[in-house]
Design a protein around this motif. Structure first.
Motif, PDB file in Angstrom:
ATOM      1  N   ARG A  31     -41.216  -8.905   1.505  1.00  0.00           N
ATOM      2  CA  ARG A  31     -40.478  -9.921   0.527  1.00  0.00           C
ATOM      3  C   ARG A  31     -38.894  -9.604   0.962  1.00  0.00           C
ATOM      4  O   ARG A  31     -38.588  -7.975   1.108  1.00  0.00           O
ATOM      5  N   PRO A  32     -38.319 -10.400   0.908  1.00  0.00           N
ATOM      6  CA  PRO A  32     -36.292 -10.268   1.561  1.00  0.00           C
ATOM      7  C   PRO A  32     -35.768  -9.317   0.203  1.00  0.00           C
ATOM      8  O   PRO A  32     -36.233  -9.789  -1.258  1.00  0.00           O
ATOM      9  N   ALA A  33     -35.053  -8.394   0.288  1.00  0.00           N
ATOM     10  CA  ALA A  33     -34.765  -7.437  -0.311  1.00  0.00           C
ATOM     11  C   ALA A  33     -33.982  -8.416  -1.209  1.00  0.00           C
ATOM     12  O   ALA A  33     -34.246  -7.559  -2.911  1.00  0.00           O
ATOM     13  N   ALA A  34     -33.359  -9.133  -1.271  1.00  0.00           N
ATOM     14  CA  ALA A  34     -32.742  -9.994  -2.488  1.00  0.00           C
ATOM     15  C   ALA A  34     -34.109 -10.826  -3.179  1.00  0.00           C
ATOM     16  O   ALA A  34     -33.867 -11.034  -4.815  1.00  0.00           O
ATOM     17  N   GLN A  35     -34.984 -11.088  -2.963  1.00  0.00           N
ATOM     18  CA  GLN A  35     -36.005 -11.439  -3.843  1.00  0.00           C
ATOM     19  C   GLN A  35     -36.960 -10.250  -4.332  1.00  0.00           C
ATOM     20  O   GLN A  35     -37.317 -10.554  -4.872  1.00  0.00           O
ATOM     21  N   SER A  36     -37.370  -8.891  -3.972  1.00  0.00           N
ATOM     22  CA  SER A  36     -37.457  -8.132  -4.483  1.00  0.00           C
ATOM     23  C   SER A  36     -36.999  -7.332  -5.768  1.00  0.00           C
ATOM     24  O   SER A  36     -37.283  -7.118  -6.092  1.00  0.00           O
ATOM     25  N   GLY A  37     -35.287  -8.303  -5.842  1.00  0.00           N
ATOM     26  CA  GLY A  37     -35.292  -7.477  -6.546  1.00  0.00           C
ATOM     27  C   GLY A  37     -34.075  -6.442  -6.542  1.00  0.00           C
ATOM     28  O   GLY A  37     -33.455  -5.574  -6.924  1.00  0.00           O
ATOM     29  N   ALA A  38     -33.969  -5.477  -5.360  1.00  0.00           N
ATOM     30  CA  ALA A  38     -33.094  -4.399  -5.093  1.00  0.00           C
ATOM     31  C   ALA A  38     -31.922  -4.517  -4.484  1.00  0.00           C
ATOM     32  O   ALA A  38     -31.509  -5.974  -4.075  1.00  0.00           O
ATOM     33  N   GLN A  39     -31.406  -4.070  -4.625  1.00  0.00           N
ATOM     34  CA  GLN A  39     -29.831  -4.489  -4.735  1.00  0.00           C
ATOM     35  C   GLN A  39     -28.903  -4.140  -3.269  1.00  0.00           C
ATOM     36  O   GLN A  39     -30.146  -2.784  -2.219  1.00  0.00           O
ATOM     37  N   PRO A  40     -28.663  -4.974  -2.107  1.00  0.00           N
ATOM     38  CA  PRO A  40     -28.292  -4.835  -0.638  1.00  0.00           C
ATOM     39  C   PRO A  40     -27.718  -3.156  -0.457  1.00  0.00           C
ATOM     40  O   PRO A  40     -26.759  -3.040  -1.333  1.00  0.00           O
ATOM     41  N   SER A  41     -28.180  -2.841   0.414  1.00  0.00           N
ATOM     42  CA  SER A  41     -26.968  -1.740   0.969  1.00  0.00           C
ATOM     43  C   SER A  41     -26.687  -1.881   2.015  1.00  0.00           C
ATOM     44  O   SER A  41     -25.578  -0.482   2.388  1.00  0.00           O
ATOM     45  N   GLU A  42     -26.179  -2.632   2.491  1.00  0.00           N
ATOM     46  CA  GLU A  42     -25.095  -3.306   3.567  1.00  0.00           C
ATOM     47  C   GLU A  42     -23.850  -3.387   3.323  1.00  0.00           C
ATOM     48  O   GLU A  42     -24.180  -4.742   2.006  1.00  0.00           O
ATOM     49  N   SER A  43     -23.244  -3.463   4.272  1.00  0.00           N
ATOM     50  CA  SER A  43     -21.479  -4.236   3.566  1.00  0.00           C
ATOM     51  C   SER A  43     -21.257  -4.067   4.736  1.00  0.00           C
ATOM     52  O   SER A  43     -21.065  -3.650   6.014  1.00  0.00           O
ATOM     53  N   VAL A  44     -20.147  -5.473   5.070  1.00  0.00           N
ATOM     54  CA  VAL A  44     -19.518  -6.459   5.835  1.00  0.00           C
ATOM     55  C   VAL A  44     -17.893  -6.019   5.361  1.00  0.00           C
ATOM     56  O   VAL A  44     -17.444  -6.187   4.392  1.00  0.00           O
ATOM     57  N   THR A  45     -17.191  -5.364   6.572  1.00  0.00           N
ATOM     58  CA  THR A  45     -15.702  -5.621   5.696  1.00  0.00           C
ATOM     59  C   THR A  45     -15.058  -5.737   7.901  1.00  0.00           C
ATOM     60  O   THR A  45     -15.124  -5.855   8.490  1.00  0.00           O
ATOM     61  N   LEU A  46     -13.694  -6.497   7.184  1.00  0.00           N
ATOM     62  CA  LEU A  46     -13.466  -7.759   8.439  1.00  0.00           C
ATOM     63  C   LEU A  46     -12.796  -7.110   9.153  1.00  0.00           C
ATOM     64  O   LEU A  46     -11.694  -6.868   8.026  1.00  0.00           O
ATOM     65  N   THR A  47     -12.150  -7.256  10.549  1.00  0.00           N
ATOM     66  CA  THR A  47     -10.839  -6.363  10.487  1.00  0.00           C
ATOM     67  C   THR A  47      -9.445  -7.515  10.083  1.00  0.00           C
ATOM     68  O   THR A  47     -10.390  -8.345  10.079  1.00  0.00           O
ATOM     69  N   GLU A  48      -8.240  -6.838   9.911  1.00  0.00           N
ATOM     70  CA  GLU A  48      -7.069  -7.480  10.203  1.00  0.00           C
ATOM     71  C   GLU A  48      -7.486  -8.937  11.188  1.00  0.00           C
ATOM     72  O   GLU A  48      -6.458  -9.934  10.862  1.00  0.00           O
ATOM     73  N   ALA A  49      -7.439  -9.382  12.008  1.00  0.00           N
ATOM     74  CA  ALA A  49      -7.726 -10.110  12.860  1.00  0.00           C
ATOM     75  C   ALA A  49      -8.483 -11.118  12.448  1.00  0.00           C
ATOM     76  O   ALA A  49      -7.958 -12.407  12.612  1.00  0.00           O
ATOM     77  N   ALA A  50      -9.512 -11.018  12.033  1.00  0.00           N
ATOM     78  CA  ALA A  50     -10.800 -11.558  11.219  1.00  0.00           C
ATOM     79  C   ALA A  50     -10.442 -12.330  10.112  1.00  0.00           C
ATOM     80  O   ALA A  50     -10.386 -13.547   9.505  1.00  0.00           O
ATOM     81  N   GLN A  51      -9.284 -11.200   9.751  1.00  0.00           N
ATOM     82  CA  GLN A  51      -8.509 -11.922   7.857  1.00  0.00           C
ATOM     83  C   GLN A  51      -7.446 -12.845   8.420  1.00  0.00           C
ATOM     84  O   GLN A  51      -7.740 -14.172   7.432  1.00  0.00           O
ATOM     85  N   SER A  52      -7.010 -12.819   8.974  1.00  0.00           N
ATOM     86  CA  SER A  52      -5.509 -13.435  10.015  1.00  0.00           C
ATOM     87  C   SER A  52      -6.619 -14.605  10.694  1.00  0.00           C
ATOM     88  O   SER A  52      -5.529 -16.132  10.304  1.00  0.00           O
ATOM     89  N   MET A  53      -7.425 -14.850  10.887  1.00  0.00           N
ATOM     90  CA  MET A  53      -7.808 -15.984  11.857  1.00  0.00           C
ATOM     91  C   MET A  53      -8.934 -17.063  10.634  1.00  0.00           C
ATOM     92  O   MET A  53      -8.464 -18.025  10.529  1.00  0.00           O
ATOM     93  N   LYS A  54      -9.540 -16.118   9.922  1.00  0.00           N
ATOM     94  CA  LYS A  54     -10.027 -16.599   8.328  1.00  0.00           C
ATOM     95  C   LYS A  54      -9.331 -17.866   7.642  1.00  0.00           C
ATOM     96  O   LYS A  54      -9.530 -18.599   7.194  1.00  0.00           O
ATOM     97  N   ALA A  55      -8.096 -16.980   7.486  1.00  0.00           N
ATOM     98  CA  ALA A  55      -6.546 -17.531   6.431  1.00  0.00           C
ATOM     99  C   ALA A  55      -6.005 -18.615   7.610  1.00  0.00           C
ATOM    100  O   ALA A  55      -5.891 -19.795   6.391  1.00  0.00           O
ATOM    101  N   ALA A  56      -6.308 -18.554   9.113  1.00  0.00           N
ATOM    102  CA  ALA A  56      -5.107 -19.508   9.175  1.00  0.00           C
ATOM    103  C   ALA A  56      -6.963 -20.564   9.487  1.00  0.00           C
ATOM    104  O   ALA A  56      -6.235 -22.219   9.746  1.00  0.00           O
TER     105      ALA A  56
END
Length: 101
Positions: A31-56
């Motif tokens: 079962r995926p982690a979200a369905q089994s009640g477990a907390q996600p252990s991974e995180s994603v960090t966007l670079t400054e360029a990606a944040q700038s592109m998202k804002a644009a």
């Protein structure tokens, strides 16, 4: 060479292999982690360029658009009243050509 022998099964009409599970589909006991009640252990960090592109990208959707002006220009073009500066068009084409060279 027969591609069916590489896959190991026959192809379905939709292009998938019969008997094969889609990628990312959990096996019968999983079962995926979200369905089994477990907390996600991974995180994603966007670079400054990606944040700038998202804002644009978000601000591009908020560009003002004047429907009346567009309709006026379309009417002028269809009636032959829209002025075209041939030298300006040629200069712009040349400047774009220089950027590509």
């Amino acid at each position: 060479m027969d591609i069916k022998t590489l896959i190991g099964s026959t192809m379905r009409a939709d292009g998938g292999a019969s008997g094969a599970k889609p990628r990312g589909t959990p096996d019968a006991g999983e079962r995926p982690a979200a369905q089994s009640g477990a907390q996600p252990s991974e995180s994603v960090t966007l670079t400054e360029a990606a944040q700038s592109m998202k804002a644009a990208q978000e601000s591009a959707g908020a560009v003002p658009f004047d429907d009346a002006k567009v309709a006026e220009i379309k009417a002028a073009i269809s009636e032959g009243r829209y002025p075209i500066d041939n030298e300006r068009v040629a200069d712009r084409m040349l400047s774009y050509e220089r950027l590509l060279a």
